[in-house]
Motif scaffolding. Structure first.
Motif, PDB file in Angstrom:
ATOM      1  N   ARG A 122     102.496 -72.374 -15.817  1.00 52.06           N
ATOM      2  CA  ARG A 122     102.010 -73.193 -16.932  1.00 52.06           C
ATOM      3  C   ARG A 122     102.010 -74.687 -16.600  1.00 52.06           C
ATOM      4  O   ARG A 122     101.082 -75.412 -16.963  1.00 52.06           O
ATOM      5  N   GLU A 123     103.026 -75.179 -15.902  1.00 53.39           N
ATOM      6  CA  GLU A 123     103.107 -76.607 -15.634  1.00 53.39           C
ATOM      7  C   GLU A 123     102.019 -77.090 -14.672  1.00 53.39           C
ATOM      8  O   GLU A 123     101.702 -78.273 -14.626  1.00 53.39           O
ATOM      9  N   ASP A 124     101.404 -76.164 -13.921  1.00 50.52           N
ATOM     10  CA  ASP A 124     100.336 -76.529 -12.979  1.00 50.52           C
ATOM     11  C   ASP A 124      98.941 -76.286 -13.542  1.00 50.52           C
ATOM     12  O   ASP A 124      97.940 -76.621 -12.910  1.00 50.52           O
ATOM     13  N   MET A 125      98.880 -75.679 -14.754  1.00 48.87           N
ATOM     14  CA  MET A 125      97.575 -75.357 -15.323  1.00 48.87           C
ATOM     15  C   MET A 125      96.713 -76.588 -15.595  1.00 48.87           C
ATOM     16  O   MET A 125      95.489 -76.549 -15.352  1.00 48.87           O
ATOM     17  N   PRO A 126      97.269 -77.717 -16.088  1.00 44.00           N
ATOM     18  CA  PRO A 126      96.414 -78.905 -16.289  1.00 44.00           C
ATOM     19  C   PRO A 126      95.725 -79.371 -15.016  1.00 44.00           C
ATOM     20  O   PRO A 126      94.560 -79.775 -15.042  1.00 44.00           O
ATOM     21  N   ILE A 127      96.436 -79.302 -13.871  1.00 48.63           N
ATOM     22  CA  ILE A 127      95.834 -79.712 -12.596  1.00 48.63           C
ATOM     23  C   ILE A 127      94.716 -78.753 -12.221  1.00 48.63           C
ATOM     24  O   ILE A 127      93.633 -79.159 -11.777  1.00 48.63           O
TER      25      ILE A 127
END
Length: 218
Positions: free
Chosen positions: A98-103
């Motif tokens: 989830r923490e890498d989804m914006p990238i």
């Protein structure tokens, strides 16, 4: 088992599981004793709920390390930064924490974005093409470079009156072509020559009327 419930047969179960079961069949049965139960009669077992909520659990997502009560697990699951999730774009479905989804969302070429003009969602890689030829609300500059900008459906209404549009002088006989914005100054500066042209035009019309009258009465 979050929100444990008691059935009329005395057995207990998960509220979400039993609710889902009641949706799939017209006559839901207890998974343990197979007795019928009514979905409307399901109620939370308060004593058992207190017990399950106090149970200590930990997140199984790699690299997370969260620990807490079972009652808070659902909230953590919804926000866990290390939980693997799928990209919500149907053409992608790439799995990333989830923490890498914006990238990932920013770098993915086929992600859908909202057109700032018509508010439709189009692929990011097609946004420029959409704005250039398909978006009816796209604001485009006047092709005559007058400095104005209009939506595509209004630009055609603007062009005939654009001050940068080239036009023939409206005085009969004057062959001067100039921009509409310069027409007023041209009419003032060429007043004398226009007077001569108009005088000649009057003479021509008089001769034409005279000749037609002669033919008619001869």
């Amino acid at each position: 088992m979050l929100k444990p419930v008691s059935l009329n047969c005395g057995h207990s179960g998960c509220f979400e599981c039993l609710k889902e079961l009641s949706k799939k069949t017209l006559a839901p049965k207890c998974p343990m004793c197979r007795k019928d139960f009514q979905a409307a009669n399901i109620c939370v077992n308060i004593a058992l709920d207190h017990v399950t909520r106090a149970l200590s659990v930990e997140c199984l997502s790699v690299g997370c390390g969260w620990k807490g009560g079972y009652g808070n697990a659902s909230e953590h699951f919804s926000n866990c930064p290390k939980l693997p999730i799928k990209c919500n774009n149907v053409e992608c479905q790439h799995v990333v924490v989830r923490e890498d989804m914006p990238i990932h969302a920013v770098s993915y070429m086929k992600r859908k974005v909202q057109c700032p003009d018509c508010k439709k969602h189009v692929k990011w890689e097609m946004l420029h093409e959409h704005q250039a030829g398909q978006c009816d609300n796209a604001v485009i500059p006047c092709p005559l470079n007058c400095g104005c900008a209009f939506s595509r459906d209004k630009i055609t209404l603007h062009l005939p009156d654009c001050r940068e549009r080239a036009t023939l002088c409206k005085v009969p006989g004057c062959k001067r072509i100039l921009k509409k914005k310069d027409m007023t100054s041209h009419l003032i500066e060429a007043a004398t020559s226009h007077y001569v042209l108009q005088l000649n035009e009057i003479k021509r019309l008089r001769r034409l009327i005279y000749n037609k009258a002669r033919i008619k009465f001869s």
